[in-house]
Each structure stands twice: as C-alpha cells, then as structure tokens.
Design an enzyme around this catalytic site. Structure first.
Site, PDB file in Angstrom:
ATOM      1  N   ASN A 152     -57.367 -31.988 -49.306  1.00 35.07           N
ATOM      2  CA  ASN A 152     -57.961 -31.177 -48.248  1.00 35.07           C
ATOM      3  C   ASN A 152     -59.279 -31.786 -47.805  1.00 35.07           C
ATOM      4  O   ASN A 152     -59.746 -32.785 -48.357  1.00 35.07           O
ATOM      5  CB  ASN A 152     -58.199 -29.743 -48.741  1.00 35.07           C
ATOM      6  CG  ASN A 152     -57.046 -28.813 -48.423  1.00 35.07           C
ATOM      7  OD1 ASN A 152     -56.532 -28.798 -47.308  1.00 35.07           O
ATOM      8  ND2 ASN A 152     -56.616 -28.052 -49.413  1.00 35.07           N
ATOM      9  N   ASP A 203     -61.260 -26.140 -48.700  1.00 30.52           N
ATOM     10  CA  ASP A 203     -60.012 -26.363 -47.962  1.00 30.52           C
ATOM     11  C   ASP A 203     -60.287 -27.313 -46.798  1.00 30.52           C
ATOM     12  O   ASP A 203     -61.044 -28.264 -46.942  1.00 30.52           O
ATOM     13  CB  ASP A 203     -59.424 -25.023 -47.514  1.00 30.52           C
ATOM     14  CG  ASP A 203     -57.901 -25.045 -47.431  1.00 30.52           C
ATOM     15  OD1 ASP A 203     -57.360 -25.880 -46.683  1.00 30.52           O
ATOM     16  OD2 ASP A 203     -57.249 -24.224 -48.102  1.00 30.52           O
TER      17      ASP A 203
END
Length: 296
Positions: A152, A203
């Site tokens: 990510n 993320d």
C-alpha cells in the site's frame, strides 16, 4: 499523532457502495474519476461535474488504473496488466504478472513521473509474505520488493526522486531514493513513519506538489497528512471506518476523493457504520497534482 484532527466536511458521492473500494484516480482531460470495487470485480466511472456514474464489470479483480492516451487505459488485475479501450471497454491482457498464481491479486499502485508503474500483489487472504511490489514500463517487469503481505501507500515525491510504500501488515511507511528518469530504486528503503502499535493501518496514499503525503488509514476513518520528513501534520475525518485510498480530483487537483470498504464487516458493524464502502470528496483544500500517463 501530533497534528490536529478535523471533523468530516465534504460530500458523499451518489455511487454504489463497494465491498473493497480502492485505486481511485482522476482524468483531468475528461473530468472523470475512476475507482475499483476489487472484490466485486467492478470498475466505477464517475463524472465529477454531473455526478453521472457507470459501473463496468471486469474479467478479473482489478485495483489500479492508469491513462495511456485519450483512447486507452491500463488496468492492473490479479492476472497482470490489461489494455482497456476507454470508449468500448474492450480489454486485452498485455503484460501477464502472476497470472498463473490463483492465490494472489493486485492491490495498490501508482504511475511514476517517468511513466513507469509501481504496483503490488498480495494473497487473497492476506497471507504473510505472499505479495511483491513490481516496477513495470513498456511491458518490462522488474521485481522490487518480494515478501510483502499487504502492499500500500505507493506514491512519489514531486521531483520523482523519492518513492513511498508500506506493508500494511508491518505498518511502517517507507521511503526510498529512486532515479527520476526511470522510477527504479537507487538506494535502500528506510522507515519514514513507524505506525506499528497505533490505531489503524497505513493504506493508500498520494503526494502533493509540496511533498506532503496524504495517507488513508484503514480502520481509523481518516486521511493523515505527513511532511516529507515524516511529521504528522493533520488528520481529516472520513465518514467510513475502513478508509482505503485518496486521489486528487477537480480542475486544479485541489480536493481529495477517498474510497472505503465493507470487507469483513458483520451486519451489526455495517449498521454502526452506514457509509462503509461509499466514496467521498473532502472539502479540505489540497495542492494536488495529476497522475502521469503510463508508457505502454
């Protein structure tokens, strides 16, 4: 967290909720935002000015879209890179990557200023170390970082000399020097932000014209801003707990669009988090920049 936190201010887009919303990007040539429901094998097309929305079923789980030119896009999927005709939706597999591995899928990715694409794969059940981060350009595939569990936060500094990424399972935002002309690493990764042991997971991310990294935090319902030195500057609240990835949108790239997810949530959890899986545009102004085209 040292920076201040703002309450949600923005819009909830009239678009379908996603099981796993991811990979948003914006095409300034058409004013169109694109994002994926990875688990739903769906590509969402959203015209920012009108709110017109279309859903495009995909032949495989996809997670990253990059513009090639006015007629074509590259879509990163569990089978590799597909070339998609923007007008018709026709897709052809042009660069197979892990196509013979049914246990993995693609996840986060972004195009470097050189036109090269970085993207990561992961186990479909987030198996430890099952994924890899790749560099791809003109069909040439280079393995960068194997043994990744949940890739990510892939993004690049404005001068193209630094790349950022994370393994969400480890929860440390990494930075590495890269060649601005090729997007290939020229040094070893080092920890920029150590978020291990803290709430939520690092993320998806984007980097603005000042080098500020805007990072969605999974299970924390926020987008965090970090300076190029790793200082936490600000947290923007998102009205869904599983915020997944931001993208710069608008004529001046001055706002953040943020996707979210419902993955793994029970009926009771969804009742407590009714906007889960929705997509949002935040009011907070940002100094964004548009994604480069992929060099096919």
């Amino acid at each position: 967290m040292a920076g201040r936190t703002t309450t949600f201010s923005g819009s909830i887009l009239e678009a379908p909720a996603c099981l796993l919303g991811e990979g948003p990007t914006f095409d300034p040539h058409t004013g169109t935002a694109w994002w994926f429901d990875i688990l739903g094998k769906m590509l969402v097309e959203y015209v920012l000015a009108t709110g017109a929305v279309r859903q495009h079923p995909l032949p495989a789980m996809g997670s990253v879209l990059a513009r090639v030119d006015s007629e074509r896009q590259v879509i990163v999927t569990e089978e590799g890179l597909y070339l998609r005709q923007t007008g018709t939706g026709a897709m052809d597999l042009v660069t197979p990557i892990e196509a013979d591995n049914a246990a993995t899928r693609s996840n986060d990715g972004r195009v470097h200023q050189s036109g090269a694409l970085w993207f990561g794969t992961m186990g479909k059940n987030a198996e430890t170390g099952a994924g890899t981060i790749y560099h791809v350009v003109r069909g040439t595939v280079t393995v960068l970082y194997p043994g990744i569990s949940i890739p990510n936060a892939i993004c690049f500094s404005p001068d193209g000399a630094t790349a950022y990424f994370t393994d969400t399972a480890v929860n440390k935002l990494m930075r590495v020097a890269v060649d601005p002309a090729t997007g290939l690493p020229s040094g070893e990764p080092e920890v920029l932000v150590d978020h291990s042991g803290s709430e939520g997971g690092i993320d998806g991310a984007v980097c603005d014209t000042d080098g500020v990294i805007w990072n969605a935090r999974w299970d924390a319902g926020s987008v965090d801003a970090y300076s190029p030195d790793g200082e936490h500057l600000l947290s923007l609240e998102v009205p869904a707990g599983k915020s997944t990835c931001p993208a710069f949108v608008g004529a001046d790239a001055g706002r953040l669009l943020v996707t979210s997810a419902q993955e793994g949530m029970s009926r009771e959890q969804l009742d407590r988090d009714p906007e889960a899986g929705k997509t949002f545009v935040l009011d907070h102004p940002v100094k964004g920049r548009f994604e480069p085209d992929y060099l096919l």
